[in-house]
Design an enzyme around this catalytic site. Sequence first.
Site, PDB file in Angstrom:
ATOM      1  N   ARG A 108      -3.750  -4.201  -7.871  1.00  0.00           N
ATOM      2  CA  ARG A 108      -2.493  -4.811  -8.302  1.00  0.00           C
ATOM      3  C   ARG A 108      -2.718  -6.304  -8.450  1.00  0.00           C
ATOM      4  O   ARG A 108      -3.670  -6.839  -7.876  1.00  0.00           O
ATOM      5  CB  ARG A 108      -1.388  -4.515  -7.278  1.00  0.00           C
ATOM      6  CG  ARG A 108      -0.911  -3.078  -7.361  1.00  0.00           C
ATOM      7  CD  ARG A 108      -0.286  -2.623  -6.073  1.00  0.00           C
ATOM      8  NE  ARG A 108      -1.279  -2.622  -5.005  1.00  0.00           N
ATOM      9  CZ  ARG A 108      -1.040  -2.227  -3.765  1.00  0.00           C
ATOM     10  NH1 ARG A 108       0.131  -1.801  -3.436  1.00  0.00           N
ATOM     11  NH2 ARG A 108      -2.003  -2.244  -2.869  1.00  0.00           N
ATOM     12  N   SER A 138       2.920   1.580  -0.704  1.00  0.00           N
ATOM     13  CA  SER A 138       3.502   2.586   0.197  1.00  0.00           C
ATOM     14  C   SER A 138       4.360   1.904   1.258  1.00  0.00           C
ATOM     15  O   SER A 138       5.398   2.430   1.650  1.00  0.00           O
ATOM     16  CB  SER A 138       2.399   3.413   0.865  1.00  0.00           C
ATOM     17  OG  SER A 138       1.683   4.127  -0.108  1.00  0.00           O
TER      18      SER A 138
HETATM   19  P1  ADP Z   1      -5.608   1.428   1.590  1.00  0.00           P
HETATM   20  O1  ADP Z   1      -5.107   1.529   2.994  1.00  0.00           O
HETATM   21  O2  ADP Z   1      -7.035   1.787   1.432  1.00  0.00           O
HETATM   22  O3  ADP Z   1      -5.253   0.127   0.871  1.00  0.00           O
HETATM   23  P2  ADP Z   1      -3.587   2.704  -0.024  1.00  0.00           P
HETATM   24  O4  ADP Z   1      -3.094   4.083   0.108  1.00  0.00           O
HETATM   25  O5  ADP Z   1      -2.616   1.597   0.245  1.00  0.00           O
HETATM   26  O6  ADP Z   1      -4.865   2.622   0.860  1.00  0.00           O
HETATM   27  O7  ADP Z   1      -4.176   2.510  -1.486  1.00  0.00           O
HETATM   28  C1  ADP Z   1      -5.290   3.235  -1.958  1.00  0.00           C
HETATM   29  C2  ADP Z   1      -5.780   2.571  -3.215  1.00  0.00           C
HETATM   30  O8  ADP Z   1      -4.778   2.634  -4.223  1.00  0.00           O
HETATM   31  C3  ADP Z   1      -6.120   1.099  -3.071  1.00  0.00           C
HETATM   32  O9  ADP Z   1      -7.202   0.806  -3.924  1.00  0.00           O
HETATM   33  C4  ADP Z   1      -4.865   0.405  -3.541  1.00  0.00           C
HETATM   34  O10 ADP Z   1      -5.119  -0.896  -4.002  1.00  0.00           O
HETATM   35  C5  ADP Z   1      -4.453   1.329  -4.670  1.00  0.00           C
HETATM   36  N1  ADP Z   1      -3.024   1.251  -4.947  1.00  0.00           N
HETATM   37  C6  ADP Z   1      -2.004   1.238  -4.088  1.00  0.00           C
HETATM   38  N2  ADP Z   1      -0.822   1.143  -4.711  1.00  0.00           N
HETATM   39  C7  ADP Z   1      -1.100   1.069  -6.044  1.00  0.00           C
HETATM   40  C8  ADP Z   1      -0.309   0.905  -7.234  1.00  0.00           C
HETATM   41  N3  ADP Z   1       1.013   0.763  -7.180  1.00  0.00           N
HETATM   42  N4  ADP Z   1      -0.947   0.911  -8.417  1.00  0.00           N
HETATM   43  C9  ADP Z   1      -2.285   1.018  -8.464  1.00  0.00           C
HETATM   44  N5  ADP Z   1      -3.100   1.130  -7.396  1.00  0.00           N
HETATM   45  C10 ADP Z   1      -2.518   1.161  -6.200  1.00  0.00           C
END
Ligand code: ADP
Length: 161
Positions: free
Chosen positions: A90, A128
């Site tokens: 992002r 999230s």
């Molecule tokens: P983490 O704890 O590894 O950050 P997340 O579940 O928050 O795990 O996110 C997993 C992946 O998805 C990460 O690379 C994060 O940057 C990406 N991600 C999270 N939200 C979005 C979004 N809205 N659009 C695109 N990628 C996202």
Amino acid sequence: MTVAIYPGTFDPITNGHLDIVQRAARLFDRIIIGVYEKSNKHLVFSTKERVELAKRAVANIPNVEVKSFHGLTVDFARNEKAQVMIRGLRMNADFEKEFEMAMMNRKLAPDLDLLCLMASQEYQFLSSSLLKEVARLDGNINDLVPEYVAEALKRKVNDTI
Ligand code: ADP
């Protein structure tokens, strides 16, 4: 055969994650979503619940599967014989963290490549954690997650009040 892992916490999976998965699924033969069993984040869903919600979300994409893992992400990649790790970026939130992690992962596993896909415009500000906050305050999250994820999240939030 090109195999990629897409690791994350997925607490819960959102349309932002799904947008990344759908695009990655067009680039690789096989995508394995890796759900971290333990995370230093405060989790709302159990590992089993996070895996089940993710499985349901990708049930219509034939080359995507979902597994949980613990330990180093590079070891998960090695066990799955993946050549690539996918992450979503992002605009402001992710770059520095991903860069730091990528440099460490490259030291641990020089043969594993990182591919960052840019989040689509409508999901740039979707995380999230923000989603959970809005759900707790009874805000409308319907455009941000699949319907059953929204329902599961509302149930969780109501249970914990
Ligand atoms: P983490 O704890 O590894 O950050 P997340 O579940 O928050 O795990 O996110 C997993 C992946 O998805 C990460 O690379 C994060 O940057 C990406 N991600 C999270 N939200 C979005 C979004 N809205 N659009 C695109 N990628 C996202």
